[in-house]
Design a protein around this motif. Structure first.
Motif, PDB file in Angstrom:
ATOM      1  N   LEU A 141       0.576  -1.600   0.167  1.00 20.43           N
ATOM      2  CA  LEU A 141       0.021   0.054  -0.291  1.00 20.43           C
ATOM      3  C   LEU A 141       1.110   1.707   0.043  1.00 20.43           C
ATOM      4  O   LEU A 141       1.934   1.773   0.922  1.00 20.43           O
ATOM      5  CB  LEU A 141      -0.742  -0.097   1.458  1.00 20.43           C
ATOM      6  CG  LEU A 141      -1.844   0.566   1.982  1.00 20.43           C
ATOM      7  CD1 LEU A 141      -3.050   0.598   0.302  1.00 20.43           C
ATOM      8  CD2 LEU A 141      -2.563   0.862   2.949  1.00 20.43           C
ATOM      9  N   LEU A 142       0.440   1.940  -1.100  1.00 20.23           N
ATOM     10  CA  LEU A 142       1.252   3.549  -1.232  1.00 20.23           C
ATOM     11  C   LEU A 142       0.024   4.212  -0.203  1.00 20.23           C
ATOM     12  O   LEU A 142      -0.385   4.602  -1.223  1.00 20.23           O
ATOM     13  CB  LEU A 142       1.827   3.941  -2.484  1.00 20.23           C
ATOM     14  CG  LEU A 142       2.678   4.885  -2.674  1.00 20.23           C
ATOM     15  CD1 LEU A 142       3.670   5.031  -1.593  1.00 20.23           C
ATOM     16  CD2 LEU A 142       2.704   5.457  -4.050  1.00 20.23           C
ATOM     17  N   VAL A 143       0.812   5.433   0.164  1.00 19.71           N
ATOM     18  CA  VAL A 143      -0.432   6.357   0.967  1.00 19.71           C
ATOM     19  C   VAL A 143       0.541   7.843   0.962  1.00 19.71           C
ATOM     20  O   VAL A 143       1.574   8.038   0.980  1.00 19.71           O
ATOM     21  CB  VAL A 143       0.048   6.248   2.179  1.00 19.71           C
ATOM     22  CG1 VAL A 143      -1.155   6.755   3.148  1.00 19.71           C
ATOM     23  CG2 VAL A 143      -0.904   4.257   3.259  1.00 19.71           C
ATOM     24  N   VAL A 144      -0.886   8.533   0.173  1.00 20.71           N
ATOM     25  CA  VAL A 144      -0.124  10.065  -0.418  1.00 20.71           C
ATOM     26  C   VAL A 144      -1.598  10.963   0.216  1.00 20.71           C
ATOM     27  O   VAL A 144      -2.317  10.315   0.684  1.00 20.71           O
ATOM     28  CB  VAL A 144       0.063  10.057  -1.766  1.00 20.71           C
ATOM     29  CG1 VAL A 144       1.317   9.161  -1.898  1.00 20.71           C
ATOM     30  CG2 VAL A 144      -1.264   9.580  -2.544  1.00 20.71           C
ATOM     31  N   PRO A 145      -0.987  11.997   0.228  1.00 19.02           N
ATOM     32  CA  PRO A 145      -1.207  13.111   0.428  1.00 19.02           C
ATOM     33  C   PRO A 145      -2.353  13.675  -0.767  1.00 19.02           C
ATOM     34  O   PRO A 145      -1.547  12.775  -1.633  1.00 19.02           O
ATOM     35  CB  PRO A 145      -1.547  14.473   0.769  1.00 19.02           C
ATOM     36  CG  PRO A 145       0.066  14.773   0.260  1.00 19.02           C
ATOM     37  CD  PRO A 145       0.712  12.753   0.150  1.00 19.02           C
ATOM     38  N   PRO A 146      -3.603  14.756  -1.291  1.00 19.51           N
ATOM     39  CA  PRO A 146      -4.286  14.583  -2.309  1.00 19.51           C
ATOM     40  C   PRO A 146      -2.989  15.296  -3.319  1.00 19.51           C
ATOM     41  O   PRO A 146      -3.349  15.687  -4.658  1.00 19.51           O
ATOM     42  CB  PRO A 146      -5.059  15.659  -2.146  1.00 19.51           C
ATOM     43  CG  PRO A 146      -5.590  15.104  -1.420  1.00 19.51           C
ATOM     44  CD  PRO A 146      -4.468  14.845   0.164  1.00 19.51           C
ATOM     45  N   THR A 147      -2.299  16.402  -2.604  1.00 14.18           N
ATOM     46  CA  THR A 147      -0.954  16.426  -3.990  1.00 14.18           C
ATOM     47  C   THR A 147      -0.227  15.564  -4.357  1.00 14.18           C
ATOM     48  O   THR A 147       0.475  16.402  -5.432  1.00 14.18           O
ATOM     49  CB  THR A 147      -0.030  17.657  -3.305  1.00 14.18           C
ATOM     50  OG1 THR A 147       0.399  16.732  -1.627  1.00 14.18           O
ATOM     51  CG2 THR A 147      -1.227  18.710  -2.392  1.00 14.18           C
ATOM     52  N   LEU A 148      -0.432  14.297  -4.471  1.00 13.40           N
ATOM     53  CA  LEU A 148       1.026  13.041  -4.909  1.00 13.40           C
ATOM     54  C   LEU A 148       0.047  12.406  -5.597  1.00 13.40           C
ATOM     55  O   LEU A 148      -0.048  11.172  -6.407  1.00 13.40           O
ATOM     56  CB  LEU A 148       1.717  13.009  -3.507  1.00 13.40           C
ATOM     57  CG  LEU A 148       3.016  13.944  -3.150  1.00 13.40           C
ATOM     58  CD1 LEU A 148       3.792  12.843  -1.755  1.00 13.40           C
ATOM     59  CD2 LEU A 148       3.796  14.300  -3.776  1.00 13.40           C
ATOM     60  N   ARG A 149      -1.631  12.796  -5.508  1.00 11.53           N
ATOM     61  CA  ARG A 149      -2.196  11.483  -6.739  1.00 11.53           C
ATOM     62  C   ARG A 149      -1.469  11.911  -7.356  1.00 11.53           C
ATOM     63  O   ARG A 149      -1.598  10.117  -8.051  1.00 11.53           O
ATOM     64  CB  ARG A 149      -3.498  12.350  -6.292  1.00 11.53           C
ATOM     65  CG  ARG A 149      -4.699  10.955  -7.038  1.00 11.53           C
ATOM     66  CD  ARG A 149      -6.013  11.893  -7.232  1.00 11.53           C
ATOM     67  NE  ARG A 149      -6.502  12.785  -6.019  1.00 11.53           N
ATOM     68  CZ  ARG A 149      -7.004  12.302  -5.556  1.00 11.53           C
ATOM     69  NH1 ARG A 149      -8.149  10.551  -6.000  1.00 11.53           N
ATOM     70  NH2 ARG A 149      -7.872  12.520  -4.459  1.00 11.53           N
ATOM     71  N   ALA A 150      -1.419  12.827  -8.537  1.00 13.60           N
ATOM     72  CA  ALA A 150      -0.892  12.627  -9.509  1.00 13.60           C
ATOM     73  C   ALA A 150      -0.125  11.480  -9.640  1.00 13.60           C
ATOM     74  O   ALA A 150       0.130  10.847 -10.697  1.00 13.60           O
ATOM     75  CB  ALA A 150      -1.221  13.578 -10.472  1.00 13.60           C
ATOM     76  N   ALA A 151       0.978  12.006  -9.022  1.00 11.93           N
ATOM     77  CA  ALA A 151       2.720  11.451  -9.165  1.00 11.93           C
ATOM     78  C   ALA A 151       2.600   9.628  -8.816  1.00 11.93           C
ATOM     79  O   ALA A 151       2.670   8.925  -9.263  1.00 11.93           O
ATOM     80  CB  ALA A 151       3.634  12.016  -8.279  1.00 11.93           C
ATOM     81  N   ALA A 152       1.960   9.417  -7.799  1.00 15.38           N
ATOM     82  CA  ALA A 152       1.176   8.459  -7.219  1.00 15.38           C
ATOM     83  C   ALA A 152       0.465   7.230  -8.319  1.00 15.38           C
ATOM     84  O   ALA A 152       1.033   5.972  -9.034  1.00 15.38           O
ATOM     85  CB  ALA A 152       0.441   7.994  -5.843  1.00 15.38           C
ATOM     86  N   TRP A 153      -0.522   7.901  -9.388  1.00 13.86           N
ATOM     87  CA  TRP A 153      -1.093   7.630  -9.386  1.00 13.86           C
ATOM     88  C   TRP A 153      -0.179   6.975 -10.787  1.00 13.86           C
ATOM     89  O   TRP A 153      -0.534   5.487 -11.739  1.00 13.86           O
ATOM     90  CB  TRP A 153      -2.226   8.581 -10.366  1.00 13.86           C
ATOM     91  CG  TRP A 153      -3.140   7.669 -11.968  1.00 13.86           C
ATOM     92  CD1 TRP A 153      -2.749   7.990 -12.937  1.00 13.86           C
ATOM     93  CD2 TRP A 153      -5.171   6.718 -11.266  1.00 13.86           C
ATOM     94  NE1 TRP A 153      -4.373   6.944 -13.385  1.00 13.86           N
ATOM     95  CE2 TRP A 153      -5.217   6.479 -12.362  1.00 13.86           C
ATOM     96  CE3 TRP A 153      -4.921   6.408  -9.554  1.00 13.86           C
ATOM     97  CZ2 TRP A 153      -6.049   5.904 -12.705  1.00 13.86           C
ATOM     98  CZ3 TRP A 153      -6.520   6.368  -9.999  1.00 13.86           C
ATOM     99  CH2 TRP A 153      -6.983   5.632 -11.135  1.00 13.86           C
TER     100      TRP A 153
END
Length: 300
Positions: free
Chosen positions: A256-268
């Motif tokens: 599981l990768l946990v990120v804040p909304p500001t990293l959504r695009a990078a995580a996606w």
């Protein structure tokens, strides 16, 4: 509405139903990263954390695991939420919006552990866990094959937006949600209650006791480096190759990768896109589908 015991009881049932509706409709994410531990006292001791028992070949007598103990405990805290219902609103049957407020109260109870767990995970760079080190740190003490203490890192460092890669498939998880008493709805709705006399309001509330703490740092990797294939790959390898005391391979799998909304695009782009651009050309993404993604504003 006539203010009497019978009508107030009926009203309380309606508010309770709205509360229960919100309780069951809401979704929470805390249990994806934390283990729930029941508590029966003011605090729980977690001196046993850090030892992961391994199966070994039986030669001669049994070898008893002499567990290292740590001074780590979690103290339960009290939490509440209370709604006041004006007596005049009851008399005038002006109660429509109150049901929505009780429904929201139920939703907040369900998601309440999120508000403890994910801010704590973010604070792991600056908060101590059971071994006396920061949860995300460069020098967790681990015994090597010869029994000598070595420093083990579970962080990528950096100074940017934090993110975390977790191994959540084990019974012992990275975080702890300690529950002393579940939230329950109570009412002060008798016509002769003091606050009805002095303030002309009925009160309905929920309260419970709980806390959150750090569990197994071995199952977590935190970083403030730019979230890209290189930093994510380093995190993945760190968890996959992690060993416990005496060089025992833990066999952990990042999930599981946990990120804040500001990293959504990078995580996606890391986890959901089959290719990424490198040197102006599209190349296969080796991290495609390698872990699930959790985006939460409680980690922001």
């Amino acid at each position: 509405m006539i203010i009497n015991r019978s009508n107030l009881s009926t009203l309380g049932v309606a508010f309770s139903a709205a509360f229960m509706g919100g309780l069951s409709a809401a979704q929470a994410d805390w249990d994806k990263v934390a283990m729930e531990i029941a508590s029966s006292s003011a605090k729980n001791e977690y001196g046993w954390l850090g030892e992961i028992p391994e199966i070994r070949k039986w030669l001669g007598e049994r070898q008893v695991n002499n567990l290292r103990t740590y001074d780590y405990s979690l103290v339960n805290e009290d939490y509440e939420n209370t709604i006041a219902v004006a007596r005049n609103d009851v008399e005038d049957d002006n109660l429509g919006l109150y049901s929505k407020r009780f429904e929201m109260m139920g939703r907040r109870v369900t998601s309440f552990p999120d508000t403890l767990i994910f801010p704590l995970l973010k604070a792991g760079f600056d908060r101590l866990c059971y071994d006396g080190q920061y949860f995300f740190d460069t020098d967790h003490p681990v015994l090597d094959a010869a029994g000598v203490v070595q420093s083990v890192s579970n962080t990528g460092g950096g100074s940017g937006t934090p993110w975390a890669l977790l191994a959540t498939g084990e019974p012992l998880k990275p975080l702890i949600y300690q529950k002393r008493r579940a939230f329950e709805m109570v009412a002060m709705d008798r016509p002769d209650d003091e606050q009805v006399f002095s303030r002309k309001e009925f009160r309905y509330g929920v309260d419970g006791r709980a806390t959150a703490g750090f569990g197994m740092w071995q199952c977590a990797y935190g970083s403030k480096q730019t979230l890209d294939p290189a930093s994510y790959g380093a995190a993945f390898a760190n968890i996959e190759t992690r060993t416990g005391d005496y060089g025992v391979k833990l066999g952990l799998k990042p999930t599981l990768l946990v990120v804040p909304p500001t990293l959504r695009a990078a995580a996606w782009a890391l986890l959901k896109a089959p290719t990424y651009v490198s040197g102006g050309a599209a190349v296969p993404n080796p991290w495609f589908g390698s872990a699930d993604l959790l985006v939460t504003n409680h980690f922001a």
